[in-house]
Enzyme design. Structure first.
Site, PDB file in Angstrom:
ATOM      1  N   LYS A 106     -78.917  -4.889  57.779  1.00 54.31           N
ATOM      2  CA  LYS A 106     -77.467  -4.302  58.249  1.00 54.31           C
ATOM      3  C   LYS A 106     -76.544  -5.356  58.180  1.00 54.31           C
ATOM      4  O   LYS A 106     -76.990  -6.600  58.752  1.00 54.31           O
ATOM      5  CB  LYS A 106     -77.777  -3.350  59.545  1.00 54.31           C
ATOM      6  CG  LYS A 106     -76.839  -2.531  59.656  1.00 54.31           C
ATOM      7  CD  LYS A 106     -77.059  -1.253  58.814  1.00 54.31           C
ATOM      8  CE  LYS A 106     -75.857  -0.154  58.920  1.00 54.31           C
ATOM      9  NZ  LYS A 106     -76.557   1.051  58.504  1.00 54.31           N
ATOM     10  N   GLY A 220     -65.482  11.287  60.251  1.00 54.17           N
ATOM     11  CA  GLY A 220     -65.736   9.998  59.275  1.00 54.17           C
ATOM     12  C   GLY A 220     -66.217  10.647  57.711  1.00 54.17           C
ATOM     13  O   GLY A 220     -66.388  11.658  57.616  1.00 54.17           O
TER      14      GLY A 220
HETATM   15  N1  GLU Z   1     -74.640   2.639  55.725  1.00 53.85           N
HETATM   16  C1  GLU Z   1     -75.464   3.870  55.189  1.00 53.85           C
HETATM   17  C2  GLU Z   1     -76.655   4.088  55.942  1.00 53.85           C
HETATM   18  O1  GLU Z   1     -76.703   3.690  56.971  1.00 53.85           O
HETATM   19  C3  GLU Z   1     -75.896   3.474  53.588  1.00 53.85           C
HETATM   20  C4  GLU Z   1     -76.759   2.289  53.300  1.00 53.85           C
HETATM   21  C5  GLU Z   1     -76.636   1.902  51.997  1.00 53.85           C
HETATM   22  O2  GLU Z   1     -76.107   2.793  51.314  1.00 53.85           O
HETATM   23  O3  GLU Z   1     -77.193   0.953  51.504  1.00 53.85           O
HETATM   24  O4  GLU Z   1     -77.617   4.604  55.624  1.00 53.85           O
END
Ligand code: GLU
Length: 420
Positions: A106, A220
């Site tokens: 992340k 969102g």
């Molecule tokens: N941000 C999204 C999640 O928390 C997608 C992550 C991604 O597609 O890599 O799952």
């Protein structure tokens, strides 16, 4: 004692609980309790008035045993390292539960994108890649959108990375616009995946989705599409909110009118013909299904007891705390965990990455069919695991069961790779 709301402590607590139930190897547990790599950087960005602002950014690569690390980048004023670590851990479990060839990561930047111009956002996005690019790559770590980051931001980031690499690297990031070789269906895939889970969970608790009442926290990317898709399934969305507040109407809300009100007034509260409610009231409203689709720590020990819904679908990351989990379980409210419910986003990110790597593209129907297959399989293995424990006289939550499935996979891969 008040409940600890540090997201990383929560992520560790959830893992510890699963480790205990499944009797996880001690060394595997030790490795999985902490991120593999944490990177921080300060990013100078020239603002429109000519002065330079320095933004603080993070990238946490949690575990890469099962593939390149994967996970979004958030632009948020309250971003902090513990939140990013927690989200990186949850990405690890999410990708493993979906059984896609990724580890977890992340990223985040402390900033307020609502107060920044398009050009400033572009310079920050490119700056992020200049700072972290050497740690990224299609076979290393693959970012994506998250809270307050968009397909346009992904396109700038892919472009900056490609410039650094000296060649096009479309597969370095997912959630790109279609023009930049994004995938069909990625735009609403988080909500779409959530709807497949709604279908399966409703079937299990014998709730008819047609006519079921729904409250959604957040408008969102996840919340707004969930509204649209739930309505198309015949459910009645009676409450919705954004960071400013929410609205409630017993007879149901109209998606188009709501989207227009949000655009015109900046909040869903600009919607006429419904009563205004707070975010807290929304969660406690008298509905069949509650969908937290905003941010973490929304259902806690303080309000879990007041939840009236039969089904909670965690479309946000981390909206339900461990204490709240226990309370919902005792109240026999079915709570579907985040890293199952919202995995549609990363599953279609995975499809995007696969398509980028072999430069051959799928239709939207192919994307949705494959998404349905993967996420329904994740749901089934979660419920199967919960039932297996139940048959042995051990009552566990769907979250524990999902943890057991995913942690077991990561631990086994680490073992066969010879990490412990
Ligand atoms: N941000 C999204 C999640 O928390 C997608 C992550 C991604 O597609 O890599 O799952």
């Amino acid at each position: 004692m008040a409940e600890e709301l540090n997201p990383f402590k929560i992520a560790q607590e959830q893992l510890d609980e699963a480790a205990k139930i499944m009797n996880l190897d001690e060394t595997a547990h030790k490795i999985l309790r902490e991120p593999m790599r944490v990177i921080e950087a300060n990013i100078p960005v020239e603002m429109d008035d000519g002065h330079t602002e320095v933004f603080h950014g993070f990238r946490v690569q949690y575990n890469d045993a099962r593939g390149p690390t994967k996970g979004g980048i958030r632009f948020h004023p309250q971003e902090n390292i513990d939140t990013v670590k927690a989200l990186a851990a949850w990405m690890t479990w999410k990708c493993s539960l979906a059984n896609i060839q990724f580890g977890g990561a992340k990223g985040g930047v402390i900033c307020d994108p609502k107060k920044m111009s398009e050009k400033e956002l572009e310079r920050l996005s490119r700056g992020y890649i200049r700072a972290f690019g050497k740690f990224l790559g299609p076979k290393v770590d693959v970012p994506a959108p998250d809270v307050y980051t968009t397909p346009q931001i992904m396109a700038w980031m892919m472009d900056e990375y490609s410039k650094m690499a000296g060649r096009d690297e479309f597969g370095v990031i997912t959630g790109k616009p279609l023009e930049d070789w994004g995938s069909e269906g990625r735009f609403n895939s988080t909500a779409m995946g959530g709807m497949y889970i709604l279908r399966e969970a409703a079937r299990l608790i014998k709730l008819d989705v047609k006519g079921a009442t729904v409250a959604i926290q957040g408008f969102g990317n996840a919340g707004s599409f969930a509204f649209d898709l739930a309505t198309k399934l015949g459910a009645k969305v009676v409450a919705i909110s954004d960071s400013i507040g929410g609205v409630y109407s017993k007879s149901g809300l109209n998606f188009q009118e709501l989207a227009e009100a949000k655009k015109k007034t900046g909040s869903v509260q600009g919607y006429a013909g419904a009563s205004k409610i707070s975010n807290a009231e929304l969660l406690e409203s008298d509905v069949d299904v509650v969908i937290p689709a905003a941010i973490e720590d929304q259902i806690t020990e303080k309000n879990a007891d007041k939840i009236k819904a039969k089904l909670v679908l965690e479309l946000a990351n981390g909206p339900v705390t461990p204490q709240a989990d226990k309370i919902l379980f005792e109240k026999k409210i079915m709570d579907m965990p985040d890293f199952l419910v919202n995995s549609g986003g990363v599953i279609v990110s995975y499809f995007e990455w696969v398509q980028n790597l072999y430069s051959y593209y799928w239709t939207i129907d192919e994307v949705y069919q494959r998404l349905d297959k993967i996420i329904t399989a994740s749901f089934n293995s979660t419920i199967r695991t919960q039932n297996e424990y139940k048959d042995r006289g051990i009552k566990i939550t769907p979250r524990d069961a999902a943890y057991i499935v995913s942690v077991d996979r990561v631990a086994k891969t680490m073992k066969t790779r010879g990490w412990y």
